[in-house]
Design an enzyme around this catalytic site. Sequence first.
Site, PDB file in Angstrom:
ATOM      1  N   GLY A 192       0.814  -1.003  -0.007  1.00 24.88           N
ATOM      2  CA  GLY A 192       0.063   0.067   0.179  1.00 24.88           C
ATOM      3  C   GLY A 192       0.892   1.464   0.030  1.00 24.88           C
ATOM      4  O   GLY A 192       1.980   1.275   0.362  1.00 24.88           O
ATOM      5  N   GLN A 216       2.917  10.094   1.455  1.00 21.95           N
ATOM      6  CA  GLN A 216       4.027   9.503   1.548  1.00 21.95           C
ATOM      7  C   GLN A 216       4.886   9.876   0.399  1.00 21.95           C
ATOM      8  O   GLN A 216       6.221   9.669   0.632  1.00 21.95           O
ATOM      9  CB  GLN A 216       4.007   7.770   1.714  1.00 21.95           C
ATOM     10  CG  GLN A 216       3.286   7.299   2.823  1.00 21.95           C
ATOM     11  CD  GLN A 216       3.093   5.756   2.850  1.00 21.95           C
ATOM     12  OE1 GLN A 216       2.288   5.483   2.366  1.00 21.95           O
ATOM     13  NE2 GLN A 216       4.385   5.151   3.285  1.00 21.95           N
ATOM     14  N   CYS A 226       6.577  -0.244   7.245  1.00 20.91           N
ATOM     15  CA  CYS A 226       6.213   0.856   6.576  1.00 20.91           C
ATOM     16  C   CYS A 226       7.349   1.414   5.752  1.00 20.91           C
ATOM     17  O   CYS A 226       8.501   1.577   6.183  1.00 20.91           O
ATOM     18  CB  CYS A 226       5.668   2.067   7.520  1.00 20.91           C
ATOM     19  SG  CYS A 226       5.151   3.476   6.661  1.00 20.91           S
ATOM     20  N   LEU A 227       6.927   1.754   4.569  1.00 15.97           N
ATOM     21  CA  LEU A 227       8.028   2.346   3.590  1.00 15.97           C
ATOM     22  C   LEU A 227       8.529   3.582   4.049  1.00 15.97           C
ATOM     23  O   LEU A 227       9.688   3.961   3.520  1.00 15.97           O
ATOM     24  CB  LEU A 227       7.429   2.577   2.002  1.00 15.97           C
ATOM     25  CG  LEU A 227       6.845   1.124   1.505  1.00 15.97           C
ATOM     26  CD1 LEU A 227       5.991   1.587   0.128  1.00 15.97           C
ATOM     27  CD2 LEU A 227       7.967   0.127   1.258  1.00 15.97           C
ATOM     28  N   HIS A 263      -3.992   1.059   7.877  1.00 16.07           N
ATOM     29  CA  HIS A 263      -2.333   1.512   8.183  1.00 16.07           C
ATOM     30  C   HIS A 263      -2.532   2.828   7.078  1.00 16.07           C
ATOM     31  O   HIS A 263      -2.050   3.673   7.279  1.00 16.07           O
ATOM     32  CB  HIS A 263      -1.595   0.500   7.320  1.00 16.07           C
ATOM     33  CG  HIS A 263      -0.404   0.913   7.664  1.00 16.07           C
ATOM     34  ND1 HIS A 263       0.619   0.511   8.592  1.00 16.07           N
ATOM     35  CD2 HIS A 263       0.501   1.831   6.714  1.00 16.07           C
ATOM     36  CE1 HIS A 263       1.926   0.989   8.335  1.00 16.07           C
ATOM     37  NE2 HIS A 263       1.680   1.805   6.999  1.00 16.07           N
ATOM     38  N   GLU A 264      -3.081   2.544   5.775  1.00 22.18           N
ATOM     39  CA  GLU A 264      -3.051   3.395   4.489  1.00 22.18           C
ATOM     40  C   GLU A 264      -3.889   4.773   4.987  1.00 22.18           C
ATOM     41  O   GLU A 264      -3.626   5.740   4.720  1.00 22.18           O
ATOM     42  CB  GLU A 264      -3.291   2.834   3.202  1.00 22.18           C
ATOM     43  CG  GLU A 264      -2.304   1.672   2.844  1.00 22.18           C
ATOM     44  CD  GLU A 264      -0.905   2.226   3.021  1.00 22.18           C
ATOM     45  OE1 GLU A 264      -0.743   3.462   2.641  1.00 22.18           O
ATOM     46  OE2 GLU A 264      -0.250   1.538   3.126  1.00 22.18           O
ATOM     47  N   HIS A 284      -2.305   7.091   7.391  1.00 24.47           N
ATOM     48  CA  HIS A 284      -1.206   8.121   6.575  1.00 24.47           C
ATOM     49  C   HIS A 284      -1.980   9.178   6.093  1.00 24.47           C
ATOM     50  O   HIS A 284      -1.459  10.316   6.341  1.00 24.47           O
ATOM     51  CB  HIS A 284      -0.706   7.333   5.407  1.00 24.47           C
ATOM     52  CG  HIS A 284       0.522   6.661   5.636  1.00 24.47           C
ATOM     53  ND1 HIS A 284       1.738   6.965   6.329  1.00 24.47           N
ATOM     54  CD2 HIS A 284       0.796   5.019   5.698  1.00 24.47           C
ATOM     55  CE1 HIS A 284       2.710   6.043   6.636  1.00 24.47           C
ATOM     56  NE2 HIS A 284       2.065   5.140   6.040  1.00 24.47           N
TER      57      HIS A 284
END
Length: 140
Positions: A12, A17, A69-70, A111-112, A115
């Site tokens: 995702g 981000q 997480c990225l 999670h997304e 963000h």
Amino acid sequence: MIETMRDAPGVGLAAPQVNIPLQLTVIEYAEGEDEEENEGKELKKKLFVLVNPEIVKVSEEKVMGVEGCLSIPGLVGEVERHETIQVKALNRHGQPVKHKVSGWMARIFQHEIDHLHGVLYTDKAVRVWKPQEDDDTPLD
């Protein structure tokens, strides 16, 4: 964004981000991808593009799980999330959609969407650590 998520590789990616000021997230995941019986199998991934997503219903049941997480490379954390959620959004064509998701997919959606509200998993984690080399925790 889809290409960036896939190149990372991640499951995702939220627009903030990658410095895009939109309420937009992309998610791509195959149900059952993390189950032992499917190890080595090529499962069909489903792609979600969510514009202005909103969680409209959550289960009372919550579960703990490990997330990466990225945006925070090299760390993972244990986070409590709702087991099932219902999300309404617009798709990439501007049409309203609703998704009811459970398990790992519900975790990814939460999670997304976090963000998009400036919340990282580390803000909710009960524990954060650096994983060992053989840890294959999926990253968002």
